[in-house]
Design an enzyme around this catalytic site. Structure first.
Site, PDB file in Angstrom:
ATOM      1  N   HIS A  57      69.560   7.247  59.487  1.00 48.08           N
ATOM      2  CA  HIS A  57      69.810   5.658  59.047  1.00 48.08           C
ATOM      3  C   HIS A  57      68.419   5.187  58.715  1.00 48.08           C
ATOM      4  O   HIS A  57      67.992   4.351  59.405  1.00 48.08           O
ATOM      5  CB  HIS A  57      70.362   5.185  60.387  1.00 48.08           C
ATOM      6  CG  HIS A  57      70.925   3.926  60.285  1.00 48.08           C
ATOM      7  ND1 HIS A  57      71.035   3.239  59.037  1.00 48.08           N
ATOM      8  CD2 HIS A  57      71.575   2.950  61.337  1.00 48.08           C
ATOM      9  CE1 HIS A  57      71.511   1.957  59.343  1.00 48.08           C
ATOM     10  NE2 HIS A  57      71.870   1.888  60.548  1.00 48.08           N
TER      11      HIS A  57
ATOM     12  N   CYS B 216      68.800  -0.559  68.005  1.00 52.53           N
ATOM     13  CA  CYS B 216      69.491  -0.953  66.502  1.00 52.53           C
ATOM     14  C   CYS B 216      70.648  -1.760  66.553  1.00 52.53           C
ATOM     15  O   CYS B 216      70.888  -2.469  65.571  1.00 52.53           O
ATOM     16  CB  CYS B 216      69.704   0.590  65.820  1.00 52.53           C
ATOM     17  SG  CYS B 216      71.038   1.620  66.386  1.00 52.53           S
TER      18      CYS B 216
END
Ligand code: CP
Ligand code: NVA
Length: 321
Positions: free
Chosen positions: A135, A270
């Site tokens: 990511h 996140c």
């Protein structure tokens, strides 16, 4: 100066420090010019982005749609229900068609190999909007948040406490390059990917940073400045939820975890967040940078797009790393 025009962004493994730094510099510059000075900066006027999402998203979608528009471009949000992706048309044909209709593709996929296929078949840059393996745009947001907060990155120690997942893998591919030490605490059986680990070990040797793989969360937190975690159940792992909650018992980040960290410790996540991996006291405390981190998705995606699609030079002074 470094030229990133036309580059795909599938993993931070492919980007060295001298390529990561300009992305963060342009991001900070855009934040300054647009957010703080109220300027209109139409660097992406006439450009379009195809956004393919196989999984749900709040931040990545919003950051990309609003950020691309803010720079004068046109975002198109596409899900497998909307387009012929791999169902009624081959990925190869879709990639070729999108290459004629857009200037860049951002894709959130189950399998990282889907991105690699897309990248081979598309003649425009492909951005990883999250895969099972990495990511990287998340980590750009995180690095910019830490750079803003601490004023530089070199010498910081980051403790990852939780699942050895896609977000951790992107940290492992970038932190050493910026002089950041990493301590990882995972339960047995949830360690990061073996190939990523091997690469991270090479990087830490090359850049002289510390890299430790542990099981004890308190040992990871000790003297660390940045405590980081993520959900214990990533998208696509929902059926493992019960087992995971059991296996991650004892890994929740609390003020007790923080009590052994460095005096200047902060917390990152996140998002989306569940209370099992971090309690409310830490999550909503002044130590927690999570909402700045979420906002910085927007500025870093914009910075990335501008680096890949234009030859823009920032106006603010270079950042200190
Ligand atoms: N952090 C992050 O990527 O969030 P979304 O899943 O909402 O995009
Ligand atoms: N590890 C999480 C990150 C979500 C942004 C997932 O893959 O679901």
């Amino acid at each position: 100066s470094v030229n990133l025009e036309g580059r795909s962004f599938l993993t931070l493994k492919d980007f060295n420090a001298e390529e990561i730094k300009p992305i963060l510099w342009v991001s900070a510059d855009l934040k300054h010019r647009i957010k703080h000075r109220g300027e209109y900066v139409p660097l992406l006027q006439g450009k379009s982005i195809a956004m393919i999402f196989e999984k749900r998203s709040t931040r990545t979608r919003m950051a990309t749609e609003t950020g691309f528009s803010l720079l004068g471009g046109h975002p198109c949000f596409l899900t497998p229900q909307d387009i012929h992706l791999g169902v009624n048309e081959s990925t190869t044909d879709t990639a070729r068609v999108l290459s004629g209709l857009a200037d860049v593709v951002l894709a959130r996929v189950y399998s990282h190999s889907s991105l690699e296929h897309l990248d081979i078949d598309a003649s425009i840059p492909v951005i990883n909007g999250l895969s099972d393996l990495y990511h990287p745009i998340q980590v750009l947001a995180d690095l910019s948040t830490l750079q803003e907060h601490y004023g530089s990155l070199k010498g910081l120690t980051l403790a990852w406490i939780g699942d050895g997942n896609n977000v951790l893998h992107s940290f492992m591919m970038s932190l050493a390059k910026l002089g950041v030490n990493l301590k990882v605490a995972t339960p047995k059986g949830y360690e990061p990917d073996a190939n990523v680990t091997q690469e991270a070990q090479l990087l830490s040797k090359q850049f002289g940073t510390k890299l430790q793989f542990l099981m004890d969360p308190m040992e990871a937190a000790r003297h660390s400045s940045v405590l980081v975690t993520d959900t214990w159940v990533s998208m696509g792992q929902e059926e493992e939820k019960k087992k995971r909650l059991k296996d991650f018992h004892g890994y929740q980040i609390t003020m007790q975890t923080g009590s052994v960290a460095a005096p200047d410790w902060t917390f990152l996540h996140c998002l989306p967040r569940k209370a099992e991996e971090v309690d409310d006291e830490v999550f909503y405390s002044p130590r927690s940078l999570v909402f700045t981190e979420a906002e910085n998705h927007k500025w870093t995606i914009m910075g990335l797009m501008v680096c890949i699609l234009t030859d823009y030079t920032p106006q603010i002074p270079k950042l200190k790393f």
